[in-house]
Design an enzyme around this catalytic site. Structure first.
Site, PDB file in Angstrom:
ATOM      1  N   GLY A   1       0.832  -1.204   0.000  1.00 18.79           N
ATOM      2  CA  GLY A   1       0.000   0.000   0.000  1.00 18.79           C
ATOM      3  C   GLY A   1       0.855   1.238   0.000  1.00 18.79           C
ATOM      4  O   GLY A   1       1.130   1.847  -1.029  1.00 18.79           O
TER       5      GLY A   1
ATOM      6  N   ARG B   1      -1.310  12.957   9.884  1.00 16.19           N
ATOM      7  CA  ARG B   1      -0.170  12.157  10.334  1.00 16.19           C
ATOM      8  C   ARG B   1       0.769  12.919  11.278  1.00 16.19           C
ATOM      9  O   ARG B   1       1.195  12.355  12.300  1.00 16.19           O
ATOM     10  CB  ARG B   1       0.616  11.595   9.151  1.00 16.19           C
ATOM     11  CG  ARG B   1      -0.164  10.584   8.322  1.00 16.19           C
ATOM     12  CD  ARG B   1       0.721   9.871   7.305  1.00 16.19           C
ATOM     13  NE  ARG B   1       1.615   8.937   7.961  1.00 16.19           N
ATOM     14  CZ  ARG B   1       2.904   9.128   8.155  1.00 16.19           C
ATOM     15  NH1 ARG B   1       3.479  10.246   7.720  1.00 16.19           N
ATOM     16  NH2 ARG B   1       3.641   8.221   8.767  1.00 16.19           N
TER      17      ARG B   1
ATOM     18  N   CYS C   1      -8.459  25.208  15.290  1.00 14.55           N
ATOM     19  CA  CYS C   1      -8.374  25.746  16.651  1.00 14.55           C
ATOM     20  C   CYS C   1      -7.834  24.733  17.655  1.00 14.55           C
ATOM     21  O   CYS C   1      -8.461  24.446  18.674  1.00 14.55           O
ATOM     22  CB  CYS C   1      -9.740  26.259  17.104  1.00 14.55           C
ATOM     23  SG  CYS C   1     -11.043  25.007  16.993  1.00 14.55           S
TER      24      CYS C   1
END
Length: 336
Positions: free
Chosen positions: A193, A230, A260
């Site tokens: 992948g 990530r 925020c």
């Protein structure tokens, strides 16, 4: 179920699809059985019995492999480590024979394989080798008990270079695994992948503002943790470069988004060439676990996806609009 639907819509033959995951629902199992997938990777006794039950209601037999947890540490981030005893994934290898014997006794499943997947972003060959050796010992034990398997799914997890990693390439992995498999009448299944798409994608973001702090500067951009989670989730490193190169002085900065939360950043303590408002940055290695993990957090429409081939480019997913954010919302009558 969603991934199966997308795979089928993308033209993947159902007989090349393996269904994994620890929480398959009844509807998902039925969907996969109707589409005649290659096999289910089963992760618990309850799931095994549920697949057997559902297949019985459909008057069919479900092809299955058992996902075995070989208790091998792949040496990667703990959130993407999946093959140790303490993790939710798979059946402990010490109990594998017991589970295979149970599966053989159930009337609506057909045991066809074994599966293991020990983690993601693995940068050494040795964990793959160690895990496969343990699985092959299990296969030998099953053969001795008269359980013959057709498929060996060795999973995925081969890493890429985000910063200074030097992960093995597929050829390195093959050189180490193939000798272990010689003489075995098994169809090998792999799950590449990240190693295919990780370094094939970037996130392009626009500089909104430059903000001087006491200890460093902040580059505020229009991409945030909802677009690429990530760095916030794994403290992951992504190389960041200006789309147009300059010879300006370097600055120490954080590259942050508009959301925020203080956890909304793409890079921290990074040395970059000084930027101007409106200039673009490329966040590299965003092809894997980028858009697929994006969200509408802070009511932010998700970005467009563009495919580049040579000097040509193609819009393959439209940018979401504000209307898309509320398209599926419904207001109950008592609130109107």
């Amino acid at each position: 179920g969603g991934e199966l639907h997308v795979a089928l819509k993308s033209g993947i033959p159902s007989q090349k699809i393996v269904y994994a995951g620890v929480g398959k629902t009844e509807d998902e199992i039925k969907f996969a059985l109707r589409k005649k997938i290659l096999m289910f990777n089963v992760e618990s006794e309850d799931e095994l019995r549920e697949i057997n039950r559902v297949a019985g209601t459909m008057k069919t037999r479900a092809p299955i492999a058992l996902r075995i947890n070989p208790d091998i540490d792949p040496g990667t981030h703990p959130y993407i480590t999946t093959g140790m005893k303490k993790h939710k994934f798979g059946i402990p290898i010490d109990l594998a024979l017991e589970y295979y014997n149970l599966a053989e006794k159930l009337g609506n499943v057909v045991v066809v394989g074994v599966h293991k997947h020990i983690g993601s972003q693995i940068t050494k060959v040795s964990p793959f080798v160690d895990a496969l050796k343990r699985i092959l010992l299990l296969i030998d034990a099953l053969n001795a008990e008269g359980v013959s398997l057709q498929y060996l799914d060795v999973g995925g997890g081969l890493g890429i270079s985000y910063r200074d990693e030097e992960p093995p390439v597929p050829e390195d992995l093959a050189k180490n695994l193939i000798p272990l498999l010689k003489g075995r009448n098994l169809t090998l299944i792999m799950e590449p992948g990240r190693s295919i798409v990780g370094n094939a994608g970037i996130l392009v973001t626009k500089t909104l503002y430059l903000k001087e702090g006491i200890e460093k500067e902040f580059i505020i951009v229009d991409a945030g943790m909802n677009d690429l989670i990530r760095p916030s989730l794994y403290d992951a490193y992504h190389h960041i470069v200006p789309v147009v190169r300059t010879r300006r002085n370097k600055i120490l900065c954080d590259v942050v988004g508009p959301i925020c939360e203080s956890g909304d950043f793409l890079a921290k303590e990074r040395e970059l060439s000084k930027l101007k408002q409106g200039e673009y940055l490329a966040v590299m290695s965003a092809g894997a676990y980028g858009f697929s993990m994006s969200s509408n957090y802070n009511s932010r429409p998700r970005v467009a996806e563009v495919l580049v081939r040579g000097k040509r480019h193609f819009l393959i997913r439209k940018r979401e609009t504000y209307d898309d954010l509320v398209r599926n919302d419904r207001i109950p009558s008592f609130l109107k």
